[in-house]
Every structure is written in C-alpha cells, then in structure tokens.
Write an enzyme that holds these catalytic residues in place. Structure first.
Site, mmCIF file in Angstrom:
data_model
loop_
_atom_site.group_PDB
_atom_site.id
_atom_site.type_symbol
_atom_site.label_atom_id
_atom_site.label_comp_id
_atom_site.label_asym_id
_atom_site.label_seq_id
_atom_site.Cartn_x
_atom_site.Cartn_y
_atom_site.Cartn_z
ATOM 1 N N HIS A 55 3.105 42.368 6.443
ATOM 2 C CA HIS A 55 2.218 43.243 7.216
ATOM 3 C C HIS A 55 2.503 44.693 6.820
ATOM 4 O O HIS A 55 3.653 45.042 6.536
ATOM 5 C CB HIS A 55 2.440 43.041 8.719
ATOM 6 C CG HIS A 55 1.387 43.705 9.536
ATOM 7 N ND1 HIS A 55 1.416 45.052 9.812
ATOM 8 C CD2 HIS A 55 0.258 43.226 10.104
ATOM 9 C CE1 HIS A 55 0.327 45.367 10.518
ATOM 10 N NE2 HIS A 55 -0.384 44.271 10.707
ATOM 11 N N GLY A 79 -5.445 49.633 14.108
ATOM 12 C CA GLY A 79 -5.130 50.342 15.349
ATOM 13 C C GLY A 79 -5.837 51.673 15.504
ATOM 14 O O GLY A 79 -5.489 52.472 16.363
ATOM 15 N N GLU A 115 -6.020 43.785 5.171
ATOM 16 C CA GLU A 115 -5.990 44.753 6.261
ATOM 17 C C GLU A 115 -5.909 46.167 5.697
ATOM 18 O O GLU A 115 -4.811 46.634 5.339
ATOM 19 C CB GLU A 115 -4.760 44.508 7.154
ATOM 20 C CG GLU A 115 -4.749 43.131 7.789
ATOM 21 C CD GLU A 115 -3.952 43.113 9.083
ATOM 22 O OE1 GLU A 115 -4.502 42.673 10.096
ATOM 23 O OE2 GLU A 115 -2.785 43.572 9.100
ATOM 24 N N ASN A 124 -2.227 38.926 16.210
ATOM 25 C CA ASN A 124 -0.913 39.463 15.872
ATOM 26 C C ASN A 124 -0.505 40.330 17.052
ATOM 27 O O ASN A 124 -1.024 41.421 17.231
ATOM 28 C CB ASN A 124 -0.984 40.282 14.579
ATOM 29 C CG ASN A 124 0.324 40.994 14.277
ATOM 30 O OD1 ASN A 124 1.346 40.741 14.916
ATOM 31 N ND2 ASN A 124 0.295 41.891 13.304
ATOM 32 N N GLU A 134 2.875 47.256 8.490
ATOM 33 C CA GLU A 134 3.903 47.904 9.323
ATOM 34 C C GLU A 134 5.300 47.553 8.828
ATOM 35 O O GLU A 134 6.223 48.360 8.892
ATOM 36 C CB GLU A 134 3.693 47.512 10.798
ATOM 37 C CG GLU A 134 2.458 48.209 11.374
ATOM 38 C CD GLU A 134 1.715 47.429 12.436
ATOM 39 O OE1 GLU A 134 2.274 46.492 13.019
ATOM 40 O OE2 GLU A 134 0.528 47.769 12.669
ATOM 41 N N LYS A 185 2.217 41.832 17.589
ATOM 42 C CA LYS A 185 3.117 42.942 17.220
ATOM 43 C C LYS A 185 4.277 43.022 18.228
ATOM 44 O O LYS A 185 4.699 41.987 18.728
ATOM 45 C CB LYS A 185 2.327 44.242 17.108
ATOM 46 C CG LYS A 185 1.108 44.082 16.178
ATOM 47 C CD LYS A 185 0.467 45.355 15.740
ATOM 48 C CE LYS A 185 -0.687 45.065 14.805
ATOM 49 N NZ LYS A 185 -1.305 46.258 14.232
ATOM 50 N N SER A 197 -8.919 46.642 13.482
ATOM 51 C CA SER A 197 -9.874 46.967 14.547
ATOM 52 C C SER A 197 -10.988 45.920 14.710
ATOM 53 O O SER A 197 -12.134 46.261 15.012
ATOM 54 C CB SER A 197 -10.464 48.366 14.336
ATOM 55 O OG SER A 197 -9.428 49.343 14.371
HETATM 56 P P1 13P Z 1 -5.713 46.125 15.223
HETATM 57 O O1 13P Z 1 -6.636 44.947 15.422
HETATM 58 O O2 13P Z 1 -5.055 46.583 16.471
HETATM 59 O O3 13P Z 1 -6.390 47.216 14.443
HETATM 60 O O4 13P Z 1 -4.503 45.606 14.296
HETATM 61 C C1 13P Z 1 -4.789 44.926 13.136
HETATM 62 C C2 13P Z 1 -3.550 44.324 12.610
HETATM 63 O O5 13P Z 1 -2.668 45.010 12.127
HETATM 64 C C3 13P Z 1 -3.400 42.873 12.706
HETATM 65 O O6 13P Z 1 -2.318 42.432 11.959
#
Ligand code: 13P
Length: 249
Positions: free
Chosen positions: A94, A172, A166, A9, A96, A11, A212
């Site tokens: 997601h 992150g 997740e 992803n 976010e 982002k 992560s």
């Molecule tokens: P990270 O791998 O950067 O923690 O992000 C995970 C994520 O949100 C994937 O959609």
C-alpha cells in the site's frame, strides 16, 4: 468472466470491540453473492473479526505481513500466522507503507512470494503521485512497480492475484480518478501482465481501483472492462460500504 472483488481497507481504525460492532452493523448490507467481499483489518482485529464473520459471505484480509518464516523480528507478523488465524487475503505495498514505512519493491517482492507460498492471496498495490502523473510517467512508474514486485512469481500464481491501482493523489482526498483515468491505468496494468506473462494470465488477474471510491461513483467505475472491483478506505467504515458492495443491485 472475472468475479469482482470489493475490499475494505480499514487502515489504522477500529479497536477490537469497534471492529466486532462494525461487522454486525454491516452484516446484512454487504450480502452480494455476485462479488467477493473482503475486510482488510488491523492485525489486532483479525481474530475477533474472523469470529464475527463466521457464516457470512465476507472474507478477512490483513493489511501487511512480513516475509520471514519466523524468528527474531519483534513486532512483525508472518504469513503462516495470518493463514492459521483464518486470513485469506493480504494487502502488500500500500502507498502508505511504501511512503511512511519505506517499503521498497525488493522487500515487496519477497512479501508477495511468501504470501503466495503460505496460501494467501496478495492484494498488490501500485500507483503514482500527482507529480508523476503531471510529468507523464504514470504508466512507466506503475509498470516498474509491477515488474519489480512480481519478479520471479509464476504465471499460475499471478492469475490468482489481485492488483489494486491506487493513484496516491486520490487516496483519502475525495478526489477520485475519473472513470477514464482509472480504466486507462487498469487496462495498462493488464497489458503489462500480458507482456511479462501471457494473455490468459492477464485475462485472469483481477485489478481493483482504489482512491476515494464511494457509494456514488462505484457503479460507474466497476462497469469498466478492466476494473474488477475496488479497494475502499474511508467508505468501508460505514453503511455506505453496503451500497458499494451492492453496486449492481
Ligand atoms: P480512500 O478510499 O479513503 O481514499 O482510501 C483508499 C485506499 O487507500 C484504500 O486502500
């Protein structure tokens, strides 16, 4: 046996030219026919990335879409547009998007249905906050998300779906869920699907872990019986993604 699916992803990272360069950099590193490999990329990168990945094992996903067919929805992108551009997967819900863009389960349910209708495979995300985990309501919360987001979706479509677990506190942050924590929730999601639908549907649906994931922890996570791969953020933007995809080599 479910085939593992390992998706990046991206982002809001990578301009179109950077995206094409990253595809070239990772091309030989992400060759693994044992797993499905997907790059979920920003909307503006979709067309160049589809072109850059022609003839490779990597499929393209979008990070979002809108549920309406077409019309006056300034700034939005439809499922049909994604499909026509060569997209096969779409991330829906997601954390976010749920948090910053206030997407709720009723909206996400519409998006899931529209994606399926258009022939896209949703990667439906769910996950709890640290506060919810500490309150002991992780599974209650996730069961509510899954049941609401899949309201009215047929078993045959759920069997083809990808669900990404997740935990928000692991995204992150460099703080990965322990393998046991990740497996416990992924197993719980499978049980929830078995309850709403049936055992065959639950055995077919693919459930990823995200939060992560890196080259050091991928193999252990993906060895769990209910973890069918990963949704990878930060580590999908570098050569490390090749090590994650080739975790079994
Ligand atoms: P990270 O791998 O950067 O923690 O992000 C995970 C994520 O949100 C994937 O959609």
């Amino acid at each position: 046996m479910r085939k593992k699916i390992i998706a990046g992803n991206w982002k809001m990272n990578m301009t179109p030219s950077q995206a094409v360069a990253l595809c070239a950099e990772l091309k030989d590193l992400v060759k693994n026919d044992d797993v499905d490999v997907v790059y979920c990329v920003p909307a503006i990168d979709i067309v160049p990335v589809v072109n850059a990945l022609k003839g490779t094992n990597v499929k393209v996903g979008a990070e979002n879409m809108y549920f309406e067919e077409k019309g006056a929805y300034t700034g939005e992108i439809s499922a049909a547009m994604l499909k026509d551009a060569g997209v096969e997967y779409v991330i829906i819900g997601h954390s976010e998007r749920r948090d910053y863009f206030k997407e709720d389960d009723a909206l996400l349910n519409k998006k899931v249905k529209k994606a399926i209708e258009a022939g896209l495979t949703p990667i439906l995300c769910c996950g709890e906050t640290l506060e919810q985990r500490e309150m002991g309501i992780t599974m209650d919360w996730i069961r509510m998300q899954i049941k609401s987001d899949l309201q009215g979706v047929a078993a045959a479509d759920v069997a083809k779906l990808v669900i990404a677990y997740e935990p928000i506190w692991a995204i992150g942050t460099g703080k990965t869920a322990t393998t046991a924590q990740a497996e416990e929730v992924c197993g719980g999601i499978r049980e929830c699907i078995a309850e709403i639908y049936d055992k065959a549907t639950a055995e077919a649906v693919r459930i990823q872990y995200g939060g992560s994931v890196n080259a050091g922890n991928a193999a252990e996570l993906f060895a769990e019986k209910d973890i069918d791969g990963g949704l990878v953020g930060g580590a999908s933007l570098k050569a490390d993604f090749g090590k994650i995809v080739c975790y079994n080599k």
